[in-house]
Design an enzyme around this catalytic site. Sequence first.
Site, short mmCIF file in Angstrom:
data_model
loop_
_atom_site.label_atom_id
_atom_site.label_comp_id
_atom_site.label_asym_id
_atom_site.label_seq_id
_atom_site.Cartn_x
_atom_site.Cartn_y
_atom_site.Cartn_z
N LYS A 1 -7.41 12.52 -3.44
CA LYS A 1 -6.59 13.08 -2.37
C LYS A 1 -7.10 14.45 -1.95
O LYS A 1 -7.26 15.34 -2.79
CB LYS A 1 -5.14 13.19 -2.83
CG LYS A 1 -4.53 11.86 -3.23
CD LYS A 1 -3.20 12.03 -3.94
CE LYS A 1 -2.66 10.70 -4.44
NZ LYS A 1 -1.46 10.84 -5.26
N GLU B 1 7.41 9.88 3.74
CA GLU B 1 8.21 8.73 3.34
C GLU B 1 8.42 7.77 4.52
O GLU B 1 8.93 8.16 5.56
CB GLU B 1 9.55 9.12 2.72
CG GLU B 1 9.44 9.62 1.29
CD GLU B 1 8.94 8.55 0.33
OE1 GLU B 1 9.65 7.58 0.05
OE2 GLU B 1 7.80 8.69 -0.14
N SER B 2 8.04 6.51 4.30
CA SER B 2 8.03 5.53 5.40
C SER B 2 9.42 5.31 5.99
O SER B 2 9.56 5.20 7.22
CB SER B 2 7.46 4.20 4.90
OG SER B 2 8.27 3.64 3.88
N CYS C 1 -2.08 0.36 2.15
CA CYS C 1 -0.70 0.72 1.85
C CYS C 1 0.30 -0.06 2.71
O CYS C 1 0.29 0.07 3.95
CB CYS C 1 -0.49 2.22 2.03
SG CYS C 1 1.21 2.75 1.73
#
Length: 231
Positions: free
Chosen positions: A40, A65-66, A13
């Site tokens: 998952k 969330e990055s 990712c």
Amino acid sequence: MTRKLTLVSHLLCPYVQRAAIVLGEKGMAFERINIDLANKPDWFLQISPLGKTPVLLVDGQPIFESAVICEYLEETTVGTLHPHGPMARAQHRGWMEFGSSVLNAIAGFYAAPDDQQLAAKAAEITAEFMQLETALTASAEGTYFAGERFAMVDAVFGPVFRYFDVFDAIDDFGFFARTPKVRAWRAALAARPSVRNAVRTDYPDLLRGFLRARQSALSRRMVGTDQIALV
């Protein structure tokens, strides 16, 4: 007080890599837990409402969330990876969003079902790099996006450029043919320890395996290069 940081990750990712790079630049010790996004675990879905990586656990409390993770790290640690001044910060954040657009184009490139769409996506990426070349020409001369100081926008583009180490070995798509400043920036980011350490050493092999499994136009080109390598 020392916080326990755990980065919930997927091995390929690029958004996880952003967070890992910022953690590295901030000198923060953290544990990394890799999950399979195709399968998952229930505990992951409980901490990631969108079902995506990365998630940063801070003393067990999740942040997802990055972009949010990176801003949290920026706000809670000494030093800054953003430029000074609200206009410069806003402009950098805009280019960080542009980096996400490039990642979307990359996904379309490696998933393109035929050579015509592959070429169209390659042209789209090349055009985006031309836009970056213009931005770099207008900015301060130096090693990174805005000079000699590594910034958060650099953390975004390190994972973007990493894909092309593998793409370039498959075929010559001319992505960087007319962008010397982008080429130099790419090389500088690849040499940065935080960028190198954001993935495992087997990342190129893992990415190649992922690309082969796509059954796309790029996958078919890989078959040809694999056969040549075996001769």
